[in-house]
Enzyme design. Structure first.
Site, PDB file in Angstrom:
ATOM      1  N   ASP A  83      60.209  36.789  47.014  1.00 37.25           N
ATOM      2  CA  ASP A  83      60.189  35.996  48.490  1.00 37.25           C
ATOM      3  C   ASP A  83      59.447  36.194  49.852  1.00 37.25           C
ATOM      4  O   ASP A  83      60.034  37.329  50.520  1.00 37.25           O
ATOM      5  CB  ASP A  83      61.757  35.247  48.869  1.00 37.25           C
ATOM      6  CG  ASP A  83      61.851  34.059  49.449  1.00 37.25           C
ATOM      7  OD1 ASP A  83      60.414  33.676  49.628  1.00 37.25           O
ATOM      8  OD2 ASP A  83      62.901  33.994  50.328  1.00 37.25           O
ATOM      9  N   HIS A  84      58.395  35.619  50.159  1.00 35.67           N
ATOM     10  CA  HIS A  84      57.817  35.907  51.694  1.00 35.67           C
ATOM     11  C   HIS A  84      57.567  37.308  51.637  1.00 35.67           C
ATOM     12  O   HIS A  84      57.678  38.118  52.440  1.00 35.67           O
ATOM     13  CB  HIS A  84      58.778  35.641  52.960  1.00 35.67           C
ATOM     14  CG  HIS A  84      59.225  34.061  53.299  1.00 35.67           C
ATOM     15  ND1 HIS A  84      57.607  33.245  53.122  1.00 35.67           N
ATOM     16  CD2 HIS A  84      59.957  33.698  52.497  1.00 35.67           C
ATOM     17  CE1 HIS A  84      58.925  32.448  53.702  1.00 35.67           C
ATOM     18  NE2 HIS A  84      60.164  32.219  53.442  1.00 35.67           N
ATOM     19  N   HIS A 184      63.232  27.695  58.499  1.00 34.30           N
ATOM     20  CA  HIS A 184      65.311  28.652  57.615  1.00 34.30           C
ATOM     21  C   HIS A 184      66.007  28.661  58.480  1.00 34.30           C
ATOM     22  O   HIS A 184      66.182  28.588  59.786  1.00 34.30           O
ATOM     23  CB  HIS A 184      64.527  30.423  57.308  1.00 34.30           C
ATOM     24  CG  HIS A 184      62.671  30.493  56.530  1.00 34.30           C
ATOM     25  ND1 HIS A 184      61.980  30.498  56.911  1.00 34.30           N
ATOM     26  CD2 HIS A 184      62.756  30.568  54.659  1.00 34.30           C
ATOM     27  CE1 HIS A 184      61.159  30.134  55.750  1.00 34.30           C
ATOM     28  NE2 HIS A 184      61.632  30.293  54.923  1.00 34.30           N
ATOM     29  N   LYS A 188      69.154  23.911  62.018  1.00 31.10           N
ATOM     30  CA  LYS A 188      67.161  23.828  61.849  1.00 31.10           C
ATOM     31  C   LYS A 188      67.393  22.416  62.205  1.00 31.10           C
ATOM     32  O   LYS A 188      66.570  22.012  63.348  1.00 31.10           O
ATOM     33  CB  LYS A 188      67.245  23.022  60.441  1.00 31.10           C
ATOM     34  CG  LYS A 188      67.606  24.678  58.923  1.00 31.10           C
ATOM     35  CD  LYS A 188      67.309  23.484  57.342  1.00 31.10           C
ATOM     36  CE  LYS A 188      67.804  24.781  56.256  1.00 31.10           C
ATOM     37  NZ  LYS A 188      67.316  26.041  56.735  1.00 31.10           N
ATOM     38  N   ASP A 260      68.708  29.985  50.473  1.00 31.33           N
ATOM     39  CA  ASP A 260      69.733  30.785  51.010  1.00 31.33           C
ATOM     40  C   ASP A 260      70.918  30.718  51.556  1.00 31.33           C
ATOM     41  O   ASP A 260      71.664  30.991  51.035  1.00 31.33           O
ATOM     42  CB  ASP A 260      68.105  32.559  51.026  1.00 31.33           C
ATOM     43  CG  ASP A 260      68.873  33.572  51.691  1.00 31.33           C
ATOM     44  OD1 ASP A 260      70.155  33.218  51.120  1.00 31.33           O
ATOM     45  OD2 ASP A 260      68.469  34.259  52.217  1.00 31.33           O
TER      46      ASP A 260
HETATM   47  P1  13P Z   1      67.119  28.246  54.108  1.00 31.33           P
HETATM   48  O1  13P Z   1      67.337  29.351  54.857  1.00 31.33           O
HETATM   49  O2  13P Z   1      66.703  27.148  54.213  1.00 31.33           O
HETATM   50  O3  13P Z   1      68.303  28.963  52.740  1.00 31.33           O
HETATM   51  O4  13P Z   1      65.508  28.974  52.923  1.00 31.33           O
HETATM   52  C1  13P Z   1      65.626  30.060  52.665  1.00 31.33           C
HETATM   53  C2  13P Z   1      64.271  30.125  51.725  1.00 31.33           C
HETATM   54  O5  13P Z   1      63.196  29.701  52.439  1.00 31.33           O
HETATM   55  C3  13P Z   1      63.672  31.537  51.551  1.00 31.33           C
HETATM   56  O6  13P Z   1      62.653  31.343  51.221  1.00 31.33           O
HETATM   57  O1  G3H Z   2      63.207  33.029  53.988  1.00 28.17           O
HETATM   58  C1  G3H Z   2      63.967  33.548  53.871  1.00 28.17           C
HETATM   59  C2  G3H Z   2      65.682  34.062  52.859  1.00 28.17           C
HETATM   60  O2  G3H Z   2      66.474  33.183  53.344  1.00 28.17           O
HETATM   61  C3  G3H Z   2      65.387  35.409  52.995  1.00 28.17           C
HETATM   62  O3  G3H Z   2      65.523  35.972  54.081  1.00 28.17           O
HETATM   63  O4  G3H Z   2      64.121  38.162  54.862  1.00 28.17           O
HETATM   64  O5  G3H Z   2      66.909  37.875  55.640  1.00 28.17           O
HETATM   65  O6  G3H Z   2      66.381  38.518  53.440  1.00 28.17           O
HETATM   66  P1  G3H Z   2      66.041  37.574  53.982  1.00 28.17           P
HETATM   67 ZN    ZN Z   3      61.362  30.930  52.830  1.00 31.43          ZN
END
Ligand code: 13P
Ligand code: G3H
Ligand code: ZN
Length: 316
Positions: A83-84, A184, A188, A260
């Site tokens: 993720d990211h 995120h 929001k 998340d």
């Molecule tokens: P949320 O913070 O809305 O749960 O989004 C999570 C997300 O986009 C992780 O990549």
């Molecule tokens: O988009 C972000 C996710 O909620 C992951 O968050 O980088 O704090 O693990 P994190």
């Molecule tokens: Zn995200």
């Protein structure tokens, strides 16, 4: 079944009008809560790991937990996704670590640099059969090392549908995270949000059958916010993405929906509740257990909103 990529999942999700839930994992209890809901609903699953999760739990522990989940649920297609990822190096490391999908998030760079970095990741990942998600446009909120736009500026950072066509063609990415007004985290929207479904539709019209991704899709459930605040927390009033909007997006070109914050809030609410109601409690099983159960109940509900219950088989 071994870990799977996203290709089949997205083909089926697109064709049959649902989305696959992509849930962030940081430890065993979160993973178990998600998995037991998914197994009960027979849904396909994307488990996603952020750079922060890798740092917190270490990849070898997370990998071992996910391997057990895969082994114990042979009928469930499970994808392990980064993720990211914000650099080529982290994406390469994840491909080398056996991830079946990675995200390169270069959306904070210029359009040309976003294309170039995404292309570099695609060229490497595709050699190993790993699919690549990219992002165009900017979401709000803060992820580790990636600062989102302020909530007031979201509307001016939505994905440009014309740019999306050029971006996908030149970068070669397999799916695209679009900025459609979500952000995120737990703060929001102040009032009922209006997501830019017109942007999603315009991108879909220009890129037929191309899977889109919606980040920042937690609903910031009132039930958990109220519990957190009842038991000593101080979370301000805020709204998330309503589940009706998740369902609407799932029926469109959105094939992956990221959640998340709702996991974090479910866990925190239950732990706070146990600590407040039983101040003498000191056995972690007696607060992490209820937290895991709350995650399971929440994910069961999300699967219905995503429309992916019973779809494990067709995605395998
Ligand atoms: P949320 O913070 O809305 O749960 O989004 C999570 C997300 O986009 C992780 O990549
Ligand atoms: O988009 C972000 C996710 O909620 C992951 O968050 O980088 O704090 O693990 P994190
Ligand atoms: Zn995200």
């Amino acid at each position: 079944m071994a870990l799977v990529g996203t290709k089949k999942m997205f083909e089926m999700a697109y064709k049959n009008g649902y989305a696959v839930g992509a849930f962030n994992v940081n430890n065993m209890e979160i993973t178990q809560g998600i998995i037991s809901a998914i197994a009960e609903k027979k849904a396909p699953l994307i488990l996603q790991i952020s750079k922060g999760a890798r740092k917190y739990a270490s990849m070898s522990y997370l990998r071992a937990i996910i391997d057990v989940a895969v082994k114990e649920n042979p009928d469930i297609p499970i994808c392990m996704h980064l993720d990211h990822g914000d650099t080529f190096e982290i994406c390469k490391q994840c491909v080398d670590d056996g991830f079946t999908s990675v995200m390169i998030d270069a959306s904070h760079h210029s359009f040309a640099e976003n294309i170039a970095l995404t292309r570099q990741v695609v060229d490497y990942a595709h050699k190993y059969g790993v699919s690549v998600e990219a992002e165009l446009g900017q979401l709000g909120g803060i992820e580790e090392d990636v600062v989102g736009v302020s909530h007031d500026d979201l509307a001016s950072h939505l994905t440009d549908p014309n740019q999306a066509v050029e971006f996908v063609k030149k970068s070669g990415c397999d799916s695209l995270a679009v900025a459609c007004g979500t952000s995120h985290g737990a703060y929001k929207f102040k009032t009922e949000p209006k997501l830019a479904f017109d942007v999603i539709q315009a991108v879909a019209d220009k890129l037929p059958m191309f899977p889109l991704v919606m980040h920042g899709s937690s609903s910031v459930l009132k039930e958990f916010k109220d519990l957190i605040n009842k038991y000593g927390g101080k979370m301000p009033d805020a709204m998330g993405v309503p589940e009706s909007a998740i369902t609407q997006a799932s029926k469109m070109a959105v094939c992956k929906i990221n959640i998340d914050t709702d996991l974090r809030m479910a866990m925190t609410a239950k732990i706070r509740q146990v600590f407040a109601e039983k101040p003498t409690e000191f056995d972690p099983r007696n607060y992490l257990g209820p937290a895991r159960d709350a995650i399971k109940a929440m994910v069961l509900h999300k699967i219905d909103a995503l429309g992916c219950a019973g779809k494990a088989k067709e995605c395998s």
